[in-house]
Design an enzyme around this catalytic site. Sequence first.
Site, PDB file in Angstrom:
ATOM      1  N   ASP A 167      -8.583  41.917  12.629  1.00 33.15           N
ATOM      2  CA  ASP A 167      -8.641  40.716  13.441  1.00 33.15           C
ATOM      3  C   ASP A 167      -8.585  39.469  12.582  1.00 33.15           C
ATOM      4  O   ASP A 167      -9.165  39.411  11.499  1.00 33.15           O
ATOM      5  CB  ASP A 167      -9.928  40.708  14.279  1.00 33.15           C
ATOM      6  CG  ASP A 167      -9.786  41.586  15.511  1.00 33.15           C
ATOM      7  OD1 ASP A 167      -8.787  41.405  16.238  1.00 33.15           O
ATOM      8  OD2 ASP A 167     -10.637  42.458  15.733  1.00 33.15           O
ATOM      9  N   GLU A 174      -8.616  44.194  28.563  1.00 25.02           N
ATOM     10  CA  GLU A 174      -9.169  44.881  27.397  1.00 25.02           C
ATOM     11  C   GLU A 174     -10.453  44.167  27.049  1.00 25.02           C
ATOM     12  O   GLU A 174     -10.433  42.972  26.759  1.00 25.02           O
ATOM     13  CB  GLU A 174      -8.270  44.694  26.170  1.00 25.02           C
ATOM     14  CG  GLU A 174      -6.918  45.283  26.207  1.00 25.02           C
ATOM     15  CD  GLU A 174      -6.146  44.899  24.934  1.00 25.02           C
ATOM     16  OE1 GLU A 174      -6.760  44.443  23.940  1.00 25.02           O
ATOM     17  OE2 GLU A 174      -4.935  45.044  24.955  1.00 25.02           O
TER      18      GLU A 174
END
Lengths: 313, 410
Positions: free
Chosen positions: A79, A68
């Site tokens: 995140d 990814e």
Amino acid sequence: MTTPATPATPATPGTPAAPLSPVAQAFEKAASEQRAAVVGYLPAGFPSVDGAITAAVAMAESGVDVLEIGLPYSDPLIDGPVIQEAVHAALTNGTHVGDVLRTVEAATAAGVPTLVMTYWNPIDHYGVAAFARDLAAAGGAGLITPDLPPEEAGPWIEASDRYGLDRVFLVAPSSTRERIQTVTAVCRGFVYAASLMGITGTRATVSDQAAGLVSKVRDYTRLPVAVGLGVRDGAQAAQVAGFADGVIVGTAFVQRLLNAPSPDEGIAAVRALAADLAAGARAGSQAAHASPAAPSPAASPAAAANPAAAAGS
Amino acid sequence: MTTTGHPGHQTQTGNQSVPDATGHFGIYGGSFAPEALTAALDELTEQYLAAQADPEFQAELARLLRDYAGRPTLITEVPRFAAEAGGGRVFLKREDLAHTGSHKINNVLGQALLTRRMGKTRVIAETGAGQHGVATATACALFGLDCVVYMGEEDTRRQALNVSRMRMLGAEVVPVRSGSQTLKDAMNEAFRDWVASVDNTHYCIGSVGGPHPFPMMVRDFQRIIGVEAREQLLAQVGRLPDAVVACVGGGSNAIGIFHAFVPDTGVQLIGCEAGGEGPEPGRNAATLSSGSAGVLHGMRTFLLQDDEGQTLPTHSISAGLDYPGVGPEHVWLRETGRASYRAITDAQALDGFSVLCRTEGIIPALESSHALAGALQLGRELGPDGLLLVNLSGRGDKDVATVSERLGLL
């Protein structure tokens, strides 16, 4: 770059006759070898565009089955601090969408199917169809879209059908059965099961919510199910491999690059982690096959005994 | 188009009614939230719609707004200010006189009641100027809820008074050091908290932004501003205003005062955005004037972004307007031609601030000063027959240090 093949008719997810995508093939190959696939994440442009390419290729060579590549974005809402820091550095270095596509191209050339993990706005702004076209031309396998619910994904579903790209959506421990059905119905490649309620970052132990979620997802789809969020080492990968088809690791790779005193040591650390994860994913899966009744065949005593060791995220 | 919610609360323009069942205002709004939040957002929508239809909930909210927040707030005619604004008549809707000093309390009391109804015990909020943070801390003190407020570090410096107020009220204030250290980053951090805490925590968004149902729900909790002002003006003057003017950051006070006037097509609705130091990218927060369509913080709306969809830095003298997005209903109101928006620079806002202080003895918030500057322009455009209604969304105590420094008053 080659002109993307455009299927005459849209591929239908879940139809047995549909050809397997490169990502689905990677999962199938891992399964045939009685191991979980290792899915590794790195943001493009960190520590530099070429540095990220070197790291991605190292991951591909050291046991990662699917890559990814993160598209750096100014507002990484889900995140944790480690990936935030890397992405901020990537943007400060002047990483652009073209660099992301170049990274995808290089990673794919290393022999590993490569997805782009991205918040939705950069794709929306680029133009969904144009991005799908350019991603396919770069050899990319598809997108993972953490802030795009299926209800808002119409143009992406159409474009991914047109260019034969995978579309990975997320399910979470809070997802209702109805939601899991809705989300898995539009997934292609694999289903991303978030192991816990929270942002990216390593955790001391694998969430006890993950196995239950994977089992629920299997009621609705035959796609591979990979578990992400919080996994940091081979022991935890082994635990996840006991119940899932894939183990997704991001922050731990990024942390290796952040901590490294030199670029070469960073790459060496990334290789070591990839190998550790691959070994864990194999051991955990085989232990589960040997004793399918055991709920947690490869529990990690080290991680369980030392919860304070949670890495800084 | 299907509709949800209290039918009386839909925005009607011609035969259109927004938002639809999934929170869309035309193509704007919707929900671009991480899957982990979907269940909570669905529950919130369901509970909110049930609460809207529940007379007990409505009675409790009405009681709190009257006995605790001090509603209805006054309208005040300001003739000496109006003399500087083209010589017509100007009325201020006095949200600065609501408890905690701004309109933010209207929304927060509604969401605090909902938090209790959902059985949650902890509330988080983002804040820019600190007005929403103070209002949230206040409601949490009143309801006995735990409260954490995320605030950009730069904003904790320039709005230090409100940081102290929140802490006095028992809230934890978390300075956010990521990104530009302003409202957008505070919102990012609040979302990160919520993804992990959603079981026991309600995220009390302070503006008409975020994923569905927030833009609809916050609008509904704020529309009392316009409902009251419309009645008050009709009672005192006997006619509707020529224009309603409000400042727009995320746009909650503006939607609040606009909404009741949307069907009155003879009334101009004018939003005043933060023009900052000018139109150059990064030097303003005038999203509708300089932005383009995109997705941020769970909604499709207009954004200040670069040519690859990265959010641009923003600037405004006013922390509460220093945000690169805007509520989706404002985009829709503009695209349907019902409202218009103009950029007011820092210097023009300071002028509006000074004029009101000196002519009427009212110290406005710097956010609201953008609306006052807009009123000075519009009043001159309308001339001596004009009748203006301006939303004075908050009071200026928190801005005393900033203004003193800028105007050399120390």
